[in-house]
Scaffold this active site. Structure first.
Site, PDB file in Angstrom:
ATOM      1  N   ARG B  71      98.578  67.294 -13.828  1.00  0.00           N
ATOM      2  CA  ARG B  71      98.387  66.425 -14.994  1.00  0.00           C
ATOM      3  C   ARG B  71      96.918  66.147 -15.213  1.00  0.00           C
ATOM      4  NH1 ARG B  71     102.412  61.748 -12.688  1.00  0.00           N
ATOM      5  NH2 ARG B  71     104.045  63.193 -12.024  1.00  0.00           N
ATOM      6  N   ASP B  73      94.764  62.800 -17.053  1.00  0.00           N
ATOM      7  CA  ASP B  73      95.005  61.453 -17.558  1.00  0.00           C
ATOM      8  C   ASP B  73      94.653  61.282 -19.026  1.00  0.00           C
ATOM      9  OD1 ASP B  73      96.099  60.101 -15.515  1.00  0.00           O
ATOM     10  OD2 ASP B  73      94.219  59.357 -14.677  1.00  0.00           O
ATOM     11  N   ARG B 221      87.472  61.038 -10.614  1.00  0.00           N
ATOM     12  CA  ARG B 221      86.857  59.856 -11.239  1.00  0.00           C
ATOM     13  C   ARG B 221      86.485  58.797 -10.206  1.00  0.00           C
ATOM     14  NH1 ARG B 221      91.090  58.610 -15.829  1.00  0.00           N
ATOM     15  NH2 ARG B 221      89.781  56.777 -16.149  1.00  0.00           N
TER      16      ARG B 221
END
Lengths: 270, 270
Positions: B71, B73, B221
């Site tokens: 995935r 975000d 991140r």
């Protein structure tokens, strides 16, 4: 009791000398994607109106009028648009700029790059000596998503050398009537001077840079639109000369290149 | 009358042998700004769902399931996300790719860069050998409007050398528990291997590149978020070593850097 108004003075409101308006020259950058161009038009969101409303809130004025170096169209961007504005305020240049760029004031797609107090004879449009525009083209089969808002997309491989030969005809003083879409407003003269016109290619991106004394409505996009036809082999470089000959009017041979690729890069003054 | 079904054959529908599903591996790029991330979630527009719906329309299937390498975000971009999909179709790789990118099919913020038929044992997630992410930071006082969607904005000048020293601690096999935001799902192991981590500065833009075997949820991140604190002088480069020691849990010292700066750059396979 020095602060009490004397009977002979006018109403207390006028006791303090009214502040004279000060003229500020601001340079701004914007992403034109979300706006219906620079100029305020009823029913559409414009860059001008967005800045005016934020400025009015900052200086607590019912209305503020800003005057730019010129309009930009729907979807056109700017790296260095210039405007002036008269404000009645005690704020410094720096605090004005910071207030405009603060969170919750101007949206992040409009930024004030500089703010300088100028004399009353400065006019963003009439004092301008020249302008530079840049036009970006992405010349591959697939336009990368993160490039789509700031480039025109041309799939067909463009002949940069042919475009370079063609653009030399634009340089100098010419009648650009064939390279302007006149939106029903009278224009005194369609003669303009181009100082420089260059094209470079870096990877898949082609960049046109044009500097001139001034530009007619849609002139940059019309010149680039024709150059892209030259680059695609649909027109000869020398054809530019014909279209610049006096009395020539706009034809279907001169399409406007898409707005997304165009940036008003800078405006210069004496 | 060869075409008439014989009484012993089943219904006419099954006369033609059913096409076997073919597996395709596609590489796609997207601008994550307008999407609620890769994964389909009821009530939100996801990249996965957008591609699935367009693909279903092209191959005339009621439903299509695509399976990505992982995935991304909300707001995160991709230059080279990989997914596989099983389709019952006679279309070629090329015509599938062209149909997906055609006008009126996928929106311009999602592009299919390549489409290749693969064997049934290829799996976009389980066959992946590694991934590269890049993270972009714009490090000046004002974030240019045309950079705002693809860069994080850090005003405070960052010490690139300090960040470079800090990121060396990440390279190798470590327990990254302190650098993951676990969204309530059990994770078998928080050990991952980082192959390379570099930082470069060009003009006002800082680019982090990180390659690894795999990444935990929000791991890139989180690492960048901590590096930015190092770059701002709020943490020492050596502190990374402490946070990587076994048993360390996530703390407020490890913020997640904003989504806009992050690109899933590529995924590689054997």
């Amino acid at each position: 009791m020095a602060d009490t108004p004397s009977p002979t003075s006018p109403t207390p409101d006028t006791q303090r000398p009214a502040l004279a308006p000060r003229r500020f020259r601001m340079v701004c950058a914007y992403d034109g994607t979300a706006y219906f161009g620079w100029q305020t038009q009823p029913g559409y969101t414009s860059i001008q109106e967005t800045i005016e409303q934020v400025l009015a809130g900052i200086v607590k004025a019912p209305k503020v009028d800003i005057h730019s170096s010129g309009r930009t169209d729907h979807g056109v961007h700017a790296k260095g648009q210039v405007f002036h504005v008269d404000l009645v305020t005690r704020m410094t240049e720096r605090s004005l700029k910071m207030a405009l760029n603060a969170n919750g004031r101007l949206p992040p797609d409009i930024r004030i790059l500089s703010c300088r107090e100028v004399s009353q004879d400065f006019h963003a449009r009439f004092s301008a000596h020249g302008k530079e525009y840049r036009y970006y083209v992405w010349n591959t089969r697939i336009l990368p998503p993160d490039k789509r808002l700031y480039n025109a997309h041309i799939v067909r491989p463009l002949d940069v050398e042919a475009m370079r030969r063609a653009m030399q005809y634009f340089v100098g003083k010419h009648d650009f009537a064939a390279f302007s879409a006149n939106p029903n407003r009278p224009i005194e003269s369609t003669v303009r001077e181009i100082y420089a016109f260059t094209v470079t290619k870096r990877g898949s991106q082609i960049c046109f840079r044009v500097q001139g004394s001034g530009f007619l409505y849609k002139m940059v996009r019309s010149m680039v639109g024709f150059l892209l036809r030259v680059g695609a082999g649909q027109e000869k470089p020398e054809s530019v000369a014909d279209l610049l000959s006096p009395g020539t009017v706009r034809t279907a041979r001169v399409p406007s290149a898409p707005a997304a690729g165009l940036f008003l890069w800078r405006v210069w003054y004496a």
